[in-house]
Design an enzyme around this catalytic site. Structure first.
Site, short mmCIF file in Angstrom:
data_model
loop_
_atom_site.label_atom_id
_atom_site.label_comp_id
_atom_site.label_asym_id
_atom_site.label_seq_id
_atom_site.Cartn_x
_atom_site.Cartn_y
_atom_site.Cartn_z
CG MET A 84 -1.87 -1.20 1.26
SD MET A 84 -2.99 -1.13 2.70
CE MET A 84 -4.03 0.27 2.24
CG ASP A 141 -3.90 3.17 -8.89
OD1 ASP A 141 -5.06 3.36 -9.29
OD2 ASP A 141 -2.92 3.76 -9.36
CB SER A 142 -1.93 0.31 -3.30
OG SER A 142 -1.78 1.58 -2.70
CB CYS A 157 11.71 1.50 -6.71
SG CYS A 157 10.75 1.52 -5.17
CB CYS A 185 8.63 8.89 -4.93
SG CYS A 185 10.02 7.78 -4.61
#
Length: 381
Positions: free
Chosen positions: A27, A32-33, A120, A217
């Site tokens: 999450m 989305d998650s 990642c 990010c």
């Protein structure tokens, strides 16, 4: 005698009730998650939410559109509380620094254009987090990525998302067969992001209207150069901007400020035709510029291959496939020629412009949505 029947599989592919199927959901705090977690909890699965803190809380709170820190951790925790499943936050700052951020900085200083989101997924989410999911005795791990996992005659296959505009196969090409056995992607079949947001509203999630994350990010506002300068102080050295013949046209403050294909911000005036960055020479500290025609590339060397085809990569001298050399471009026809177990040469049937070392080259089946893997573009053999 009654005919033997195969046991009925649940929606995640296991022959047991959802309540007996534990699934760890990665999450990020985004819609989305969150939808994946809420959907599986609503279907009765034994859901465990896990969020990775990848970098400093304070820095992330000041940046809109970030993920995996600050307000996003709060949003993920709130979804878990509302839906009644456990949620854990794992401190992965050191792992993320070592596995992703440091390579990002070093690649830029070497004149490449890295894609840290792929690293990642490869080195953090689908490696360490996946092992954590197994430690929690989960049957599988689910994510909010827009990609599909389909069962083929030889096991699970990786396929593009149903919605081409949301497809994330470019960022997931390095998913291995072993990882694919364990992963699930419940959103890959949805026709659009609107469908995801509709589900979020249906489940009453507060993040239903939350904007998508933007850029990398840990790079505020897409300003790569400022991040590199903070990570590697003094590493960016000034040099010359030259034409293909070596004539000096201007000066620059460091090659990290430029990317292959760049046209704007060169600081060169009075020219009869537009010039583009065609080469970054780190050794001589030169930024080479030239006409747009010099950007066209037909042969692309690719290494660190992750191959997901049914036949071994070296079983053929040539593979007629489609490839994607940038996340924003559609797959195009190409010929793949293996040079070894880890290196290939890709010939683009239609030359592409602006291809840069450090980017990914992803392989696709020309006759279906299946992904055959991919590798990393580099300078030469």
């Amino acid at each position: 005698m009654p005919l033997d029947r195969a046991p009925k599989l649940n929606s995640l592919g296991f022959a047991k009730p959802p309540s007996e199927t534990r699934v760890v959901v990665a999450m990020s705090g985004g819609v989305d998650s969150s939808v994946v977690a809420a959907k599986l909890a609503d279907e009765g699965y034994d859901v465990v939410g896990v969020t990775l803190q990848l970098y400093d809380h304070g820095a992330a709170l000041a940046k809109k559109g970030a993920c995996c820190a600050g307000i996003d951790i709060h949003d993920a925790r709130r979804v878990a509380e509302e839906k009644g499943f456990p949620h854990y936050v794992l401190d992965y700052e050191n792992i993320f620094q070592d596995a992703v951020i440091d390579e990002f900085a070093d690649s830029y200083l070497a004149g490449a254009t890295p894609v840290p989101c792929i690293r990642c997924n490869e080195r953090v989410k689908f490696k360490d987090l996946l092992e954590t999911a197994k430690d929690l005795d989960a049957d599988c791990m689910a994510t909010g990525h827009y990609i599909q996992r389909k069962m083929g005659p030889n096991g699970p296959e990786l396929h593009s998302a149903a919605d081409a505009s949301r497809d994330q196969s470019y960022f997931l090409f390095s998913t291995t067969r072993e990882q694919l056995d364990y992963l699930r992607f419940p959103l890959g079949h949805l026709p659009s992001k609107d469908a995801t947001r509709a589900l979020a509203a249906e489940y009453g999630l507060a993040v239903a209207d939350k904007p998508d994350s933007q850029d990398i990010c840990f790079v505020p506002n897409g300003d790569y150069a400022s991040v590199i300068e903070k990570l590697r102080p003094g590493a960016a050295e000034p040099g010359d901007i030259v034409d293909p013949d070596g004539n000096v046209l201007a000066q620059h403050e460091g090659v990290i400020h430029y990317t292959i294909g760049q046209r704007r911000g060169l600081g060169i005036g009075g020219l009869s035709e537009p010039l583009y960055v065609v080469k970054l020479d780190v050794d001589t500290k030169q930024v080479v510029v030239g006409p747009k025609s010099m950007l066209a590339t037909r042969v692309v060397p690719v290494r660190e291959i992750n191959w997901l085809g049914d036949e071994p990569l070296e079983s053929r001298k040539e593979w007629h496939i489609k490839v994607r050399v940038r996340s924003t471009r559609a797959p195009s026809d190409a010929i793949l020629r293996p040079i070894g177990p880890d290196n290939v040469e890709v010939e683009l049937l239609t030359p592409e412009q602006g291809i840069s070392p450090g980017q990914a080259c992803v392989f696709y089946d020309p006759d279906s949505s299946r992904i055959f893997g991919g590798g990393w573009i580099w300078r030469g053999y």
